[in-house]
Design a protein around this motif. Structure first.
Motif, mmCIF file in Angstrom:
data_model
loop_
_atom_site.group_PDB
_atom_site.id
_atom_site.type_symbol
_atom_site.label_atom_id
_atom_site.label_comp_id
_atom_site.label_asym_id
_atom_site.label_seq_id
_atom_site.Cartn_x
_atom_site.Cartn_y
_atom_site.Cartn_z
ATOM 1 N N LEU A 95 0.837 -1.206 0.000
ATOM 2 C CA LEU A 95 0.000 0.000 0.000
ATOM 3 C C LEU A 95 0.870 1.255 0.000
ATOM 4 C CD1 LEU A 95 -2.840 1.087 -0.053
ATOM 5 C CD2 LEU A 95 -2.938 0.851 2.430
ATOM 6 N N LYS A 96 1.997 1.225 0.728
ATOM 7 C CA LYS A 96 2.928 2.357 0.720
ATOM 8 C C LYS A 96 3.507 2.578 -0.683
ATOM 9 C CE LYS A 96 4.235 1.533 5.502
ATOM 10 N NZ LYS A 96 5.255 0.962 6.394
ATOM 11 N N LYS A 97 3.873 1.499 -1.367
ATOM 12 C CA LYS A 97 4.401 1.609 -2.731
ATOM 13 C C LYS A 97 3.331 2.136 -3.688
ATOM 14 C CE LYS A 97 7.694 -2.171 -2.222
ATOM 15 N NZ LYS A 97 8.080 -3.522 -2.660
ATOM 16 N N LEU A 98 2.100 1.700 -3.469
ATOM 17 C CA LEU A 98 0.992 2.135 -4.324
ATOM 18 C C LEU A 98 0.752 3.635 -4.180
ATOM 19 C CD1 LEU A 98 -1.166 0.952 -6.268
ATOM 20 C CD2 LEU A 98 -2.671 0.814 -4.290
ATOM 21 N N VAL A 99 0.787 4.127 -2.958
ATOM 22 C CA VAL A 99 0.599 5.561 -2.703
ATOM 23 C C VAL A 99 1.733 6.357 -3.360
ATOM 24 C CG1 VAL A 99 0.574 7.340 -0.895
ATOM 25 C CG2 VAL A 99 -0.784 5.249 -0.623
ATOM 26 N N TRP A 101 3.442 5.448 -6.002
ATOM 27 C CA TRP A 101 3.189 5.400 -7.447
ATOM 28 C C TRP A 101 2.136 6.437 -7.820
ATOM 29 C CZ3 TRP A 101 -0.733 5.014 -10.854
ATOM 30 C CH2 TRP A 101 -0.427 4.699 -12.175
ATOM 31 N N GLU A 102 1.072 6.561 -7.027
ATOM 32 C CA GLU A 102 -0.005 7.515 -7.310
ATOM 33 C C GLU A 102 0.486 8.954 -7.254
ATOM 34 O OE1 GLU A 102 -3.930 5.030 -5.863
ATOM 35 O OE2 GLU A 102 -2.822 6.166 -4.356
ATOM 36 N N GLU A 103 1.322 9.273 -6.282
ATOM 37 C CA GLU A 103 1.856 10.631 -6.177
ATOM 38 C C GLU A 103 2.732 10.966 -7.387
ATOM 39 O OE1 GLU A 103 3.756 10.844 -2.358
ATOM 40 O OE2 GLU A 103 1.834 10.771 -1.288
ATOM 41 N N LYS A 104 3.508 10.003 -7.820
ATOM 42 C CA LYS A 104 4.395 10.206 -8.958
ATOM 43 C C LYS A 104 3.620 10.317 -10.275
ATOM 44 C CE LYS A 104 8.123 7.944 -11.497
ATOM 45 N NZ LYS A 104 8.906 6.712 -11.622
ATOM 46 N N ASN A 105 2.568 9.518 -10.447
ATOM 47 C CA ASN A 105 1.855 9.426 -11.721
ATOM 48 C C ASN A 105 0.535 10.191 -11.762
ATOM 49 O OD1 ASN A 105 3.432 7.339 -13.428
ATOM 50 N ND2 ASN A 105 3.395 6.491 -11.363
ATOM 51 N N HIS A 106 0.125 10.767 -10.667
ATOM 52 C CA HIS A 106 -1.123 11.537 -10.594
ATOM 53 C C HIS A 106 -2.312 10.741 -11.127
ATOM 54 C CE1 HIS A 106 1.383 14.892 -9.511
ATOM 55 N NE2 HIS A 106 2.103 14.691 -10.597
ATOM 56 N N ALA A 107 -2.410 9.486 -10.693
ATOM 57 C CA ALA A 107 -3.493 8.607 -11.130
ATOM 58 C C ALA A 107 -3.789 7.600 -10.024
ATOM 59 C CB ALA A 107 -3.097 7.873 -12.410
ATOM 60 N N GLY A 109 -3.733 4.222 -8.428
ATOM 61 C CA GLY A 109 -2.811 3.099 -8.586
ATOM 62 C C GLY A 109 -3.486 1.758 -8.779
ATOM 63 N N VAL A 110 -4.680 1.593 -8.281
ATOM 64 C CA VAL A 110 -5.409 0.337 -8.448
ATOM 65 C C VAL A 110 -5.874 0.188 -9.886
ATOM 66 C CG1 VAL A 110 -7.502 -0.919 -7.770
ATOM 67 C CG2 VAL A 110 -6.110 0.227 -6.030
ATOM 68 N N LEU A 111 -6.374 1.278 -10.459
ATOM 69 C CA LEU A 111 -6.890 1.256 -11.832
ATOM 70 C C LEU A 111 -5.855 1.693 -12.859
ATOM 71 C CD1 LEU A 111 -10.366 2.880 -11.087
ATOM 72 C CD2 LEU A 111 -9.813 0.436 -11.280
ATOM 73 N N ILE A 161 -0.189 -7.792 -3.312
ATOM 74 C CA ILE A 161 1.208 -7.373 -3.148
ATOM 75 C C ILE A 161 1.798 -6.809 -4.439
ATOM 76 C CG2 ILE A 161 1.731 -8.926 -1.230
ATOM 77 C CD1 ILE A 161 2.970 -10.864 -3.339
ATOM 78 N N HIS A 162 0.959 -6.723 -5.480
ATOM 79 C CA HIS A 162 1.471 -6.218 -6.752
ATOM 80 C C HIS A 162 0.304 -5.831 -7.660
ATOM 81 C CE1 HIS A 162 3.828 -5.931 -10.448
ATOM 82 N NE2 HIS A 162 2.889 -6.646 -11.016
ATOM 83 N N ILE A 163 0.433 -4.675 -8.305
ATOM 84 C CA ILE A 163 -0.468 -4.262 -9.382
ATOM 85 C C ILE A 163 0.425 -3.624 -10.438
ATOM 86 C CG2 ILE A 163 -2.381 -2.772 -10.107
ATOM 87 C CD1 ILE A 163 -3.349 -2.815 -7.170
#
Length: 171
Positions: A95-99, A101-107, A109-111, A161-163
């Motif tokens: 979940l920390k990695k996903l957050v 990724w979202e901050e970096k990509n402005h999208a 992360g699940v979708l 654990i991965h998306i």
């Protein structure tokens, strides 16, 4: 003379008359119903069955994606519900990695997108030590429909654990 009793003849006539009336009445109704229902409509009227199991990782991935998409496409964009779903389904370390990724990509992360798909499909891509499922997200409809394919990995205890666009091993 060897004649049948008169009492049986009226009964037979009554049965024949009743069957004839039923056939004459049912035939136009059946023809009308079949003429009005197209094959697509007939299929739409058939009951659908969706099965799943909380002990099955692919079911849990499908449940997660369905719930997240429902939460985000509902009133108020389901921010609190989406956050709770993530806490429940996604491993805390990922979940920390996903957050990030979202901050970096402005999208999301699940979708892996900034909007919400109209349809999704989950397919088992299982491996020996964890479950991987292929996710196909459909955006739009008709000739303008577009799809995104993701791979979601879970642990044996069904936590994500991965998306990504490739599996955990990079495949």
């Amino acid at each position: 003379m060897n004649r049948r009793p008169l009492s049986r003849r009226p009964a037979r006539r009554a049965v024949a008359l009743a069957l004839g009336i039923a056939a004459v009445t049912a035939l136009p109704l059946a023809l009308t119903a079949s003429a009005q229902a197209t094959p697509a409509q007939a299929a739409a009227w058939a009951p659908r069955t969706v099965t799943g199991s909380p002990s099955d990782s692919v079911t849990r991935i499908a449940d997660f994606y369905g719930a997240c998409i429902d939460a985000q496409s509902g009133p108020g964009n389901g921010g609190k519900l989406a956050a709770e779903l993530r806490k429940h389904y996604i491993h805390p370390d990922y979940l920390k990695k996903l957050v990030a990724w979202e901050e970096k990509n402005h999208a999301d992360g699940v979708l892996r997108a900034q909007n919400v798909p109209v349809r999704w499909t989950v397919t088992d891509n299982g491996t020996a030590d964890h479950t991987e499922a292929g996710i196909t997200l459909t955006w739009g409809s008709g000739s303008t429909a577009d799809t995104t394919k993701l791979v979601v990995g879970t642990t044996r205890d069904h936590r994500i654990i991965h998306i990504g666009t490739k599996g955990i091993g990079g495949k």
